[in-house]
Design a protein around this motif. Structure first.
Motif, PDB file in Angstrom:
ATOM      1  N   GLY A  64     -46.863  -4.112 -14.026  1.00 35.79           N
ATOM      2  CA  GLY A  64     -46.501  -3.548 -15.320  1.00 35.79           C
ATOM      3  C   GLY A  64     -47.624  -2.803 -16.015  1.00 35.79           C
ATOM      4  O   GLY A  64     -47.431  -1.695 -16.522  1.00 35.79           O
ATOM      5  N   ASP A 103     -40.891  -1.012 -13.553  1.00 34.95           N
ATOM      6  CA  ASP A 103     -42.167  -1.633 -13.911  1.00 34.95           C
ATOM      7  C   ASP A 103     -42.476  -1.482 -15.396  1.00 34.95           C
ATOM      8  O   ASP A 103     -43.202  -2.304 -15.957  1.00 34.95           O
ATOM      9  N   VAL A 104     -41.959  -0.428 -16.013  1.00 32.17           N
ATOM     10  CA  VAL A 104     -42.222  -0.175 -17.425  1.00 32.17           C
ATOM     11  C   VAL A 104     -41.032   0.577 -18.019  1.00 32.17           C
ATOM     12  O   VAL A 104     -40.372   1.365 -17.338  1.00 32.17           O
ATOM     13  N   ILE A 138     -43.435  -3.585 -21.194  1.00 32.72           N
ATOM     14  CA  ILE A 138     -43.628  -4.160 -19.864  1.00 32.72           C
ATOM     15  C   ILE A 138     -43.342  -5.652 -19.914  1.00 32.72           C
ATOM     16  O   ILE A 138     -43.348  -6.263 -20.995  1.00 32.72           O
TER      17      ILE A 138
END
Length: 350
Positions: free
Chosen positions: A120, A99-100, A113
């Motif tokens: 994110g 996600d990041v 992100i």
């Protein structure tokens, strides 16, 4: 001895009921199919703990401080952390496997992100909070955290009223208008036309028989939701029945318009799908219509399935009464009344 005088409306309703229970396939589609759909979707979207943010770490430049922060990040229970090289990290981010990204270098760290991924931003805040706390940040305010579960907050609580509304629409459209077309094609309506009954009796018999079966459908789905998903109707059962009957009346009116003149089943099939398929998408059966642009919200609320589903959810999850659902009641009443009046004027026996 005088012959007993029969009421045309009562006899027609009884005929509709006999047509129903003599066809096992119809019984399955009215009762069995909605239960299977609810069970499958309820299992697929069952309540489960929130997913932890997935953090991908790239060591652009290593240092004692960055290595220490990495260990604290990996040990933190509120996130899942994996180490990548830069190329693998970019690929993992593009494929939503993380996600990041956290890139450690000599100046500190950078978070990256994908703006198209809705998780994110949350993952970015979580990663930042973990790293800053690990680096010695002290929050000026004391925090307390609580977890609660409110009635009607699960996806299955959102889904079951939507499936109920969709089933009311489908069974009303196919069970009323389409049956009229089939009867006209088989030359049955011409025979009805020479019997001592009035046209309103004939059309009303479809709606009344549909309403009787609706009570059974409603009871089955409510009991199913209670038994398998622990759902409870927060409002009154009478309000739930009334809003369901109004929904059935609205779609029966539309269906009668479709079946008033058409004599070809293929044409009736096309018109019926044209009516119901846009509402499957727009009316919030499986996801909220508020995801659509705001300028579409008012037209969508004017659709009968939207009014029905909003009304069912209002009673089911929010405990609203009919007085609190006046806009939805008016929308359904208008659709049903206008549809029946148009069908009454345009209906033909052959």
């Amino acid at each position: 001895m005088s012959e007993e005088k029969l009421n045309p409306l009562v006899e027609l309703v009884l005929a509709r009921l006999r047509e129903f229970y003599r066809e096992p396939a119809i019984v399955f589609w009215v009762f069995g199919f909605p239960l299977l759909m609810a069970l499958g979707l309820g299992a697929a979207f069952r309540s489960k703990p929130p997913e932890l943010p997935r953090i991908g770490v790239v060591m652009v430049e290593e240092s004692a401080e960055s290595l220490e922060l990495l260990e604290k990040l990996k040990a933190h229970p509120a996130a899942i952390t994996e180490v990548y090289d830069r190329e693998s990290a970019d690929r993992a981010l593009s494929r939503a496997k993380v996600d990041v990204l956290v890139l450690f270098d000599a100046q500190g760290y950078e978070t990256v992100i994908d703006a198209t991924q809705e998780k994110g931003a949350r993952a970015q805040l979580e990663a930042r909070d973990i790293l800053q706390t690990a680096a010695g940040r002290k929050d000026p305010l004391r925090e307390r955290h609580s977890r609660v579960t409110k009635p009607g907050s699960r996806y299955v609580d959102f889904l079951i009223p939507g499936i109920l509304g969709m089933n009311i629409m489908g069974s009303s459209l196919w069970g009323v208008g389409y049956n009229l077309v089939v009867a006209r094609k088989r030359k049955l309506l011409r025979r009805y036309g020479v019997t001592p009954m009035r046209r309103p009796h004939f059309l009303l018999s479809y709606f009344i028989s549909r309403s009787l079966f609706l009570v059974l459908e409603l009871g089955v789905l409510v009991a199913f939701g209670k038994l398998f998903f622990g759902m409870t109707v927060q409002g009154g059962l009478l309000s739930l029945v009334v809003i369901s009957i109004l929904g059935a009346a609205a779609f029966a009116g539309i269906s009668l318009v479709i079946g008033a003149r058409i004599s070809n089943t293929e044409t009736a099939n096309g018109w019926t799908n044209l009516v119901q398929m846009p509402m499957w998408l727009l009316s919030g059966v499986f996801f909220t219509y508020e995801r659509f642009p705001e300028f579409l919200h008012t037209p969508i609320r004017m659709l009968p399935l939207t009014a029905l589903v909003d009304g069912l959810r209002g009673v089911y999850n929010d405990g609203l009464t009919l007085a609190g659902l006046l806009p939805e009641v008016l929308v359904l009443a208008v659709w049903g009344t206008v549809g029946f009046l148009i069908a009454l004027r345009t209906f033909r026996w052959q």
